[in-house]
Design a protein around this motif. Structure first.
Motif, PDB file in Angstrom:
ATOM      1  N   PRO A  97      61.595  76.445   1.241  1.00 23.33           N
ATOM      2  CA  PRO A  97      62.050  75.505   0.219  1.00 23.33           C
ATOM      3  C   PRO A  97      61.217  75.689  -1.052  1.00 23.33           C
ATOM      4  O   PRO A  97      59.997  75.841  -0.984  1.00 23.33           O
ATOM      5  CB  PRO A  97      61.781  74.135   0.850  1.00 23.33           C
ATOM      6  N   GLN A  98      61.880  75.675  -2.191  1.00 22.62           N
ATOM      7  CA  GLN A  98      61.210  75.893  -3.478  1.00 22.62           C
ATOM      8  C   GLN A  98      61.435  74.677  -4.370  1.00 22.62           C
ATOM      9  O   GLN A  98      62.601  74.294  -4.592  1.00 22.62           O
ATOM     10  CB  GLN A  98      61.799  77.162  -4.099  1.00 22.62           C
TER      11      GLN A  98
ATOM     12  N   PHE B 229      57.138  78.122   4.627  1.00 21.76           N
ATOM     13  CA  PHE B 229      56.294  78.298   3.440  1.00 21.76           C
ATOM     14  C   PHE B 229      56.892  77.446   2.327  1.00 21.76           C
ATOM     15  O   PHE B 229      58.001  77.707   1.863  1.00 21.76           O
ATOM     16  CB  PHE B 229      56.217  79.771   3.025  1.00 21.76           C
ATOM     17  N   VAL B 230      56.161  76.410   1.938  1.00 19.55           N
ATOM     18  CA  VAL B 230      56.634  75.448   0.943  1.00 19.55           C
ATOM     19  C   VAL B 230      56.105  75.855  -0.427  1.00 19.55           C
ATOM     20  O   VAL B 230      54.884  75.941  -0.625  1.00 19.55           O
ATOM     21  CB  VAL B 230      56.182  74.017   1.298  1.00 19.55           C
TER      22      VAL B 230
ATOM     23  N   ALA C 230      67.536  73.492   1.826  1.00 14.67           N
ATOM     24  CA  ALA C 230      66.974  74.596   2.617  1.00 14.67           C
ATOM     25  C   ALA C 230      65.982  74.070   3.651  1.00 14.67           C
ATOM     26  O   ALA C 230      65.958  74.522   4.801  1.00 14.67           O
ATOM     27  CB  ALA C 230      66.306  75.608   1.697  1.00 14.67           C
ATOM     28  N   LEU C 231      65.163  73.099   3.252  1.00 12.06           N
ATOM     29  CA  LEU C 231      64.214  72.509   4.202  1.00 12.06           C
ATOM     30  C   LEU C 231      64.957  71.921   5.400  1.00 12.06           C
ATOM     31  O   LEU C 231      64.579  72.119   6.559  1.00 12.06           O
ATOM     32  CB  LEU C 231      63.369  71.430   3.509  1.00 12.06           C
TER      33      LEU C 231
ATOM     34  N   ILE D 176      66.136  85.400  10.574  1.00  9.90           N
ATOM     35  CA  ILE D 176      66.874  84.724   9.497  1.00  9.90           C
ATOM     36  C   ILE D 176      65.933  83.799   8.729  1.00  9.90           C
ATOM     37  O   ILE D 176      65.196  83.003   9.320  1.00  9.90           O
ATOM     38  CB  ILE D 176      68.027  83.871  10.090  1.00  9.90           C
ATOM     39  N   GLY D 177      65.994  83.896   7.416  1.00 12.22           N
ATOM     40  CA  GLY D 177      65.301  82.939   6.555  1.00 12.22           C
ATOM     41  C   GLY D 177      66.315  82.098   5.798  1.00 12.22           C
ATOM     42  O   GLY D 177      67.510  82.429   5.746  1.00 12.22           O
ATOM     43  N   VAL D 178      65.852  80.992   5.235  1.00  5.60           N
ATOM     44  CA  VAL D 178      66.735  80.182   4.398  1.00  5.60           C
ATOM     45  C   VAL D 178      65.931  79.682   3.202  1.00  5.60           C
ATOM     46  O   VAL D 178      64.758  79.324   3.330  1.00  5.60           O
ATOM     47  CB  VAL D 178      67.394  79.046   5.216  1.00  5.60           C
ATOM     48  N   THR D 179      66.565  79.723   2.025  1.00  7.24           N
ATOM     49  CA  THR D 179      65.881  79.265   0.824  1.00  7.24           C
ATOM     50  C   THR D 179      66.846  78.576  -0.127  1.00  7.24           C
ATOM     51  O   THR D 179      68.068  78.660   0.015  1.00  7.24           O
ATOM     52  CB  THR D 179      65.174  80.433   0.091  1.00  7.24           C
TER      53      THR D 179
END
Ligand code: MCU
Length: 408
Positions: free
Chosen positions: A247-248, A315-316, A232-233, A220-223
């Motif tokens: 996180p973007q 991955f930031v 998301a972070l 699972i990823g989260v963004t």
């Protein structure tokens, strides 16, 4: 543009009730129920209910426990992570509840509906799943706040999480509105970001339960982008079932450190700070209000928050918009990276700051970096995820007065 809609001009800060350094008389045990901590955390000692905070202008030492004990082993670091989780909940983000007493889920027409009940109250919320045209079930998936702002990777399902429905982010007057508060009461200490993270954990609970949804919950990823990137972070920090956190352009309250942003502001930067941000939206607990004008007393900063994710994938993704504090973000995440270094997993965390594009418009020159992280953490491939780049510099001697151990 989306960016200009999102950036308030001349918004007054409603900052700051003054100073109570010892808060919360409730004794909390570690780990908090509902926080998915690593196994070693079960035997950690609890933080005292009442704490006397000390001012520290440097970024907090990730490898010394609050009681002064040095962290030398991976198991001790898991306890340090549990402690940091407690501290950020207490002083910034509010209490994260655990899994509610009842949780049932149903799946129909690519919509997963999750029914939660606790203490005589109940609510339901839904997420929609878009399946990839390649790959095979059960699929890895990225839970995307507000649908996210990253291109859907090949072979990965995208789960659209309506975080605003869980906790509103309209203005400070929207505090306590949303389905989280239907269940837990409008006066609950959790700010919107904590409420959203709780919701992500419930989505994962439901996916574990409903195999018809055909999602592999070990992948699972989260963004989310911008305000949703802050969220998301935190979701990655609060639930260790999240394998990859993306996180973007999260800025203040996300990948930026409060201390560095205050410093840059004092040097004349047009940058969002703690005292400004609490006047915008109810992203934080009201407990944070007491600290936004005395940030150095916080026993953590956002490098500590990001370090809760180690050694899982992070991955930031950042831009170079002044208001979002890209220099603060780079310094903060460089400091967070020491957690992965200490755990011997340096390439599980990457940082990429690339500018010259609109806010939340993912640029093509970050694509190969993103793909490498997705392939390693969600698709089980062996890729090169050594990524650490920024246009800015970071003065370690200004911000770090501790050393990084090799944890055994
Ligand atoms: C980067 O996130 C926020 C920022 O904290 C706010 O000050 C600004 O209003 O909006 C950004 C955002 O969410 O843009 C969509």
């Amino acid at each position: 543009s989306y960016y200009s809609q999102c950036i308030p001009n001349g918004q007054a800060s409603s900052a700051a009730t003054t100073t109570t350094l010892a808060t919360s008389t409730t004794k909390t045990s570690t780990p908090v129920s509902g926080t998915q901590t690593s196994t070693a955390a079960a035997s950690c000692s609890a933080l005292p209910g009442s704490i006397s905070l000390k001012s520290n202008s440097k970024l907090n030492d990730l490898f010394t426990m609050f009681n002064g004990d040095k962290v030398t082993t991976k198991a001790q670091f898991a306890c340090r992570q549990a402690e940091i989780s407690q501290l950020v909940q207490r002083y910034e983000l509010g209490t994260l509840p655990g899994r509610p007493a009842t949780l049932t889920a149903s799946f129909s027409g690519n919509t997963l509906t999750i029914n939660c009940g606790d203490s005589g109250k109940s609510m339901s919320f839904s997420v929609t799943i878009t399946y990839p045209s390649s790959g095979s079930a059960p699929y890895p998936a990225i839970i995307a706040y507000g649908g996210g702002s990253l291109p859907a990777p090949a072979g990965v399902a995208m789960i659209n999480f309506n975080n605003d429905d869980m906790a509103a982010q309209v203005n400070t007057g929207s505090r306590g509105q949303g389905k989280f508060y239907t269940l837990y009461g409008s006066g609950h200490s959790a700010g919107a970001m904590t409420a959203w993270a709780w919701g992500v954990s419930r989505v994962i609970d439901a996916l574990e339960q409903v195999t018809a949804a055909r999602i592999d919950t070990t992948r699972i990823g989260v963004t989310g982008c911008s305000r949703n990137g802050k969220g998301a972070l935190l979701a990655g920090a609060f639930d260790n079932r999240v394998a990859l956190t993306l996180p973007q352009e999260s800025g203040a309250g996300g990948s930026a450190c409060w201390r560095i942003s205050d410093y840059l502001k004092s040097q004349g930067a047009n940058i969002q700070t703690a005292s400004e941000i609490i006047g915008e939206d109810p992203w934080f607990s009201t407990s944070f209000n007491s600290y936004v004008n005395q940030v150095p007393v916080l026993p953590f900063d956002h490098h500590s928050l990001a370090a809760l994710i180690a050694p899982r994938g992070l991955f930031v993704i950042d831009n170079n918009i002044d208001w979002l504090g890209p220099q603060s973000c780079f310094g903060c995440m460089t400091t967070a990276h020491t957690a992965w270094q200490a755990l011997g997993a340096s390439d599980h965390m990457g940082y990429s700051q690339i500018g010259a594009h609109a806010h939340c418009a993912f640029p093509s020159n970050q694509q190969s970096q993103l793909t490498a992280f997705v392939q390693k953490f969600l698709l089980g491939q062996s890729t090169n995820t050594t990524v650490f780049q920024s246009d800015f510099t970071f003065s370690q001697s200004q911000w770090i007065d501790w050393t990084v151990p090799t944890l055994t």
